[in-house]
Design an enzyme around this catalytic site. Structure first.
Site, PDB file in Angstrom:
ATOM      1  CG  HIS A   7       1.602   1.257  -1.342  1.00 20.84           C
ATOM      2  ND1 HIS A   7       2.840   1.615  -1.839  1.00 20.84           N
ATOM      3  CD2 HIS A   7       1.648   1.506  -0.008  1.00 20.84           C
ATOM      4  CE1 HIS A   7       3.602   2.035  -0.849  1.00 20.84           C
ATOM      5  NE2 HIS A   7       2.909   1.991   0.269  1.00 20.84           N
ATOM      6  NE  ARG A   8       3.880   5.307  -0.645  1.00 22.85           N
ATOM      7  CZ  ARG A   8       5.201   5.335  -0.663  1.00 22.85           C
ATOM      8  NH1 ARG A   8       5.822   6.011  -1.620  1.00 22.85           N
ATOM      9  NH2 ARG A   8       5.916   4.696   0.244  1.00 22.85           N
ATOM     10  CD  GLU A  34      -0.689   3.547   2.216  1.00 23.52           C
ATOM     11  OE1 GLU A  34       0.011   3.920   3.183  1.00 23.52           O
ATOM     12  OE2 GLU A  34      -0.444   3.864   1.033  1.00 23.52           O
ATOM     13  CG  ASP A  36       1.407   7.550   3.063  1.00 23.23           C
ATOM     14  OD1 ASP A  36       1.614   6.663   3.900  1.00 23.23           O
ATOM     15  OD2 ASP A  36       1.501   7.366   1.824  1.00 23.23           O
ATOM     16  CG  HIS A  49       5.429   8.153   1.627  1.00 23.79           C
ATOM     17  ND1 HIS A  49       6.791   8.214   1.865  1.00 23.79           N
ATOM     18  CD2 HIS A  49       5.006   7.002   2.204  1.00 23.79           C
ATOM     19  CE1 HIS A  49       7.172   7.147   2.539  1.00 23.79           C
ATOM     20  NE2 HIS A  49       6.106   6.400   2.764  1.00 23.79           N
ATOM     21  CD  GLU A 109       2.127   4.840   6.818  1.00 22.19           C
ATOM     22  OE1 GLU A 109       3.268   5.018   7.319  1.00 22.19           O
ATOM     23  OE2 GLU A 109       1.945   4.247   5.730  1.00 22.19           O
ATOM     24  CE  LYS A 111       4.824   8.435   6.174  1.00 18.04           C
ATOM     25  NZ  LYS A 111       5.511   7.128   5.975  1.00 18.04           N
ATOM     26  CG  ASP A 229       3.726   0.447  -5.386  1.00 18.02           C
ATOM     27  OD1 ASP A 229       3.098   1.046  -4.479  1.00 18.02           O
ATOM     28  OD2 ASP A 229       4.957   0.272  -5.354  1.00 18.02           O
TER      29      ASP A 229
END
Length: 240
Positions: A7-8, A34, A36, A49, A109, A111, A229
């Site tokens: 995640h990120r 992942e 953003d 993000h 993703e 945003k 994470d």
């Protein structure tokens, strides 16, 4: 097998949404990352993000009000001062170019649920095809109108509806969007949702899963994947 997405990147141990974070996630053995995407003032898809740079960089202001040149010069080491001078806001193209020489998955993703960036979908999809990553990319968003637009631009790309709350029969809702997956908040991904969604051809990948008990539940439930994470911790549990 349940896929593990950083995640990120590896946001629990590295500055989120930066190249060091993405590289750490893949080096840990994660199946994918992942990230953003927003648009800079001059229309460049950039990886960060928040709508503003205030939280994760040493700068101030909205992403939409700063040029890419201004954004890329900010220090994005955030909670990890040891990365100062090594972690910056990357362009989406930088991440895609780095990814193109490997085979891991990318969840991008969009945003645009708060700020309606003009042509964000078109620009992101164009770059995905430029680097021939269409078979390895998942496009997700809380903006479900945006997902429908992505599907109209290219039905070849997988889209996934991000869900922040429980829905009635989310697998049927996903089909109305022509989405192939749902990405629910982790507490909304119960056995009923996982089983019926995946039985109906809709993959389930909850976010953000950081505790071992939830990870173990998702492995046992044969959930399609999840975002964490701490990909290294998730990989260790998966091996057991």
């Amino acid at each position: 097998m349940t896929k593990i997405f950083g995640h990120r990147g590896a946001a629990g141990t590295c500055p989120e949404n930066t190249m060091p974070s993405f590289k750490a996630a893949i080096e840990s053995g994660a199946d994918g990352i992942e990230l953003d995407v927003h648009l800079s003032k001059d229309g460049v898809p950039v990886v960060i993000h928040d709508e503003s740079v205030d939280r994760t960089t040493n700068g101030k202001g909205f992403v939409k009000d700063l040029t890419f040149s201004q954004l890329k010069n900010l220090d994005a080491s955030y909670l990890f001062p040891e990365y100062s001078g090594k972690a910056f806001i990357p362009s989406l193209e930088e991440v895609l170019a780095w990814s193109s020489s490997s085979d891991f998955l990318l969840n991008i993703e969009l945003k645009n649920d708060r700020i309606p960036y003009q042509e964000l979908e078109e620009k992101v999809i164009q770059q995905i095809f430029t680097y021939k990553l269409q078979n390895r990319v998942i496009l997700s968003s809380f903006n479900h109108e945006s997902l429908m637009l992505c599907h109209r631009i290219s039905s070849e790309l997988e889209t996934a509806a991000l869900l922040s709350e429980r829905l009635f029969e989310p697998w049927n809702y996903a089909k109305t969007l022509s989405a192939r997956a749902i990405h629910p908040v982790h507490y909304a991904a119960d056995p009923h949702v996982i089983f019926h969604s995946q039985a109906n051809g809709i993959q389930v990948r909850p976010f953000t899963v950081n505790d071992e008990q939830t990870m173990q539940f998702l492995f046992k439930a044969e959930c399609a994947g999840f975002f964490t994470d701490y990909p290294e911790k998730a990989l260790s549990l998966k091996k057991k």
